[in-house]
Write an enzyme that holds these catalytic residues in place. Sequence first.
Site, PDB file in Angstrom:
ATOM      1  N   VAL A  84     -34.612  35.492 -47.938  1.00  0.00           N
ATOM      2  CA  VAL A  84     -35.788  34.472 -47.610  1.00  0.00           C
ATOM      3  C   VAL A  84     -35.266  33.984 -46.169  1.00  0.00           C
ATOM      4  O   VAL A  84     -36.483  33.923 -45.463  1.00  0.00           O
ATOM      5  CB  VAL A  84     -36.210  33.574 -48.442  1.00  0.00           C
ATOM      6  CG1 VAL A  84     -35.094  32.353 -48.608  1.00  0.00           C
ATOM      7  CG2 VAL A  84     -37.308  32.721 -48.107  1.00  0.00           C
ATOM      8  N   GLY A  85     -33.994  33.923 -46.166  1.00  0.00           N
ATOM      9  CA  GLY A  85     -33.643  33.278 -44.713  1.00  0.00           C
ATOM     10  C   GLY A  85     -33.953  34.225 -43.556  1.00  0.00           C
ATOM     11  O   GLY A  85     -33.355  35.414 -43.791  1.00  0.00           O
ATOM     12  N   ARG A 164     -42.084  25.964 -50.571  1.00  0.00           N
ATOM     13  CA  ARG A 164     -41.926  26.575 -51.930  1.00  0.00           C
ATOM     14  C   ARG A 164     -40.622  26.174 -53.001  1.00  0.00           C
ATOM     15  O   ARG A 164     -40.898  25.888 -53.822  1.00  0.00           O
ATOM     16  CB  ARG A 164     -41.750  28.162 -51.848  1.00  0.00           C
ATOM     17  CG  ARG A 164     -43.063  28.685 -51.379  1.00  0.00           C
ATOM     18  CD  ARG A 164     -43.044  30.291 -51.122  1.00  0.00           C
ATOM     19  NE  ARG A 164     -42.060  30.518 -49.986  1.00  0.00           N
ATOM     20  CZ  ARG A 164     -42.516  30.979 -48.916  1.00  0.00           C
ATOM     21  NH1 ARG A 164     -43.651  31.069 -48.556  1.00  0.00           N
ATOM     22  NH2 ARG A 164     -41.457  31.285 -48.022  1.00  0.00           N
ATOM     23  N   PRO A 188     -46.513  15.947 -42.785  1.00  0.00           N
ATOM     24  CA  PRO A 188     -46.942  15.716 -44.121  1.00  0.00           C
ATOM     25  C   PRO A 188     -47.827  16.887 -44.846  1.00  0.00           C
ATOM     26  O   PRO A 188     -48.399  17.479 -44.069  1.00  0.00           O
ATOM     27  CB  PRO A 188     -47.646  14.318 -43.909  1.00  0.00           C
ATOM     28  CG  PRO A 188     -48.251  14.475 -42.501  1.00  0.00           C
ATOM     29  CD  PRO A 188     -47.240  15.152 -41.706  1.00  0.00           C
ATOM     30  N   ARG A 246     -29.247  25.760 -46.106  1.00  0.00           N
ATOM     31  CA  ARG A 246     -28.263  26.656 -45.170  1.00  0.00           C
ATOM     32  C   ARG A 246     -27.286  25.488 -44.927  1.00  0.00           C
ATOM     33  O   ARG A 246     -27.376  24.466 -44.569  1.00  0.00           O
ATOM     34  CB  ARG A 246     -28.875  26.863 -43.883  1.00  0.00           C
ATOM     35  CG  ARG A 246     -29.949  28.056 -44.152  1.00  0.00           C
ATOM     36  CD  ARG A 246     -29.187  29.441 -44.476  1.00  0.00           C
ATOM     37  NE  ARG A 246     -29.894  30.575 -44.668  1.00  0.00           N
ATOM     38  CZ  ARG A 246     -30.701  31.020 -45.823  1.00  0.00           C
ATOM     39  NH1 ARG A 246     -30.252  30.115 -47.186  1.00  0.00           N
ATOM     40  NH2 ARG A 246     -31.167  32.172 -46.058  1.00  0.00           N
ATOM     41  N   ASP A 270     -24.379  24.565 -52.300  1.00  0.00           N
ATOM     42  CA  ASP A 270     -24.354  26.088 -52.877  1.00  0.00           C
ATOM     43  C   ASP A 270     -24.430  27.036 -51.320  1.00  0.00           C
ATOM     44  O   ASP A 270     -24.200  28.007 -51.398  1.00  0.00           O
ATOM     45  CB  ASP A 270     -25.572  26.475 -53.267  1.00  0.00           C
ATOM     46  CG  ASP A 270     -25.667  27.775 -53.748  1.00  0.00           C
ATOM     47  OD1 ASP A 270     -24.644  28.340 -54.339  1.00  0.00           O
ATOM     48  OD2 ASP A 270     -26.775  28.518 -53.780  1.00  0.00           O
ATOM     49  N   HIS A 294     -22.850  30.223 -52.546  1.00  0.00           N
ATOM     50  CA  HIS A 294     -24.077  30.680 -52.373  1.00  0.00           C
ATOM     51  C   HIS A 294     -24.876  31.846 -53.387  1.00  0.00           C
ATOM     52  O   HIS A 294     -24.984  32.657 -53.235  1.00  0.00           O
ATOM     53  CB  HIS A 294     -24.173  31.488 -51.031  1.00  0.00           C
ATOM     54  CG  HIS A 294     -25.474  31.472 -50.283  1.00  0.00           C
ATOM     55  ND1 HIS A 294     -25.754  31.672 -48.969  1.00  0.00           N
ATOM     56  CD2 HIS A 294     -26.855  31.441 -50.836  1.00  0.00           C
ATOM     57  CE1 HIS A 294     -26.826  31.555 -48.553  1.00  0.00           C
ATOM     58  NE2 HIS A 294     -27.675  31.639 -49.791  1.00  0.00           N
ATOM     59  N   ILE A 295     -25.136  31.040 -54.491  1.00  0.00           N
ATOM     60  CA  ILE A 295     -25.689  31.856 -55.806  1.00  0.00           C
ATOM     61  C   ILE A 295     -27.093  31.168 -56.048  1.00  0.00           C
ATOM     62  O   ILE A 295     -27.349  31.740 -57.265  1.00  0.00           O
ATOM     63  CB  ILE A 295     -24.539  31.684 -57.060  1.00  0.00           C
ATOM     64  CG1 ILE A 295     -24.609  30.152 -57.348  1.00  0.00           C
ATOM     65  CG2 ILE A 295     -23.050  32.520 -56.656  1.00  0.00           C
ATOM     66  CD1 ILE A 295     -23.734  30.172 -58.911  1.00  0.00           C
TER      67      ILE A 295
END
Length: 329
Positions: A84-85, A164, A188, A246, A270, A294-295
């Site tokens: 997604v990054g 999300r 906002p 991140r 994470d 990072h899981i």
Amino acid sequence: MRAARRAMEVFVTRRIPAAGLRALSEAGGCTVQQWDSDEPIPRAELLAGVAGKQGLLCLLSDRIDKEVLDAAGSSLKVISTMSVGFDHLALQEIKKRGIRVGYTPDVLTDATAELSVALLLATCRRLPESVEEVKNGGWTTWKPLWMCGYGLSDSTVGIIGLGRIGQAVARRLKPFGIKKFLYAGSRPKPEIAAEFQAEFVPIMRLAEESDFIVVTCSLTPETQGICNKDFFCRMKKTSVFINTSRGAVVNQEDLYDALVNGQIAAAGLDVTTPEPLPTDHPLLSLKNCVILPHIGSATYATRNTMSVLAANNLLAGLKGELMPSELLL
């Protein structure tokens, strides 16, 4: 007689779930070359592998910069990242060359939100520390204040980045009896925030008032290093800090100081800088810092879905069709 159409050549930078590779292999007119290992591809292999290819399927750990794009040459039409990054992609350079980019948002939202809540609970209730005490003989008898942590009920939770994943985290935390949600971000989002009665506040006010802080924002020039000494100094001494976004959003030296000096109670990460974190890193010496490798999206179902979406993005891009999830540059 018309000549047969030349097969599109694709390079895949890692061993990916079988479902994704199958989607590529079974697609007509597509030849797949893969770095068949669970370990990251060496730079020289990446530069050689991408040469002359029309498509590239990469991972978050692959730095796709000008050097890689030059090595690929003018034939490269599509980059699909199984993430997604996209901070590992040189987007300006990619845009300049007219290369399309696919990514995998949405499909990892639930898994990452679940992991964020699990990490929050593990950190605030000191679960890794407690497991270690059982193993090393530290558990001798029941003691009134031994291994006490902080509960979620009647607390204030601050979320940095109500996208999300931030929304999915809030949705899962709400049944724990959260008293109040705060959120900070670029703007906002009243329609979204209404579900949680969440209040949009400046980031320093969020730091001051929250009992638990969960970072789920994207890494941008504006968010890089945003959680720094000033931020941690504003937090309560009893507050818990969680980052599943991140690593570079956090100044890790400042976080270490805050944890060692009792400025904040605990932290759960994470994501780190770098990844993997060296085993002698100071943060790993602290009992009040829980670090995972990072899981966030690491469920079988999620990783399968990510790989198929990455494959379908690549295939659609090669055919000049609409991608299921295209990053518009």
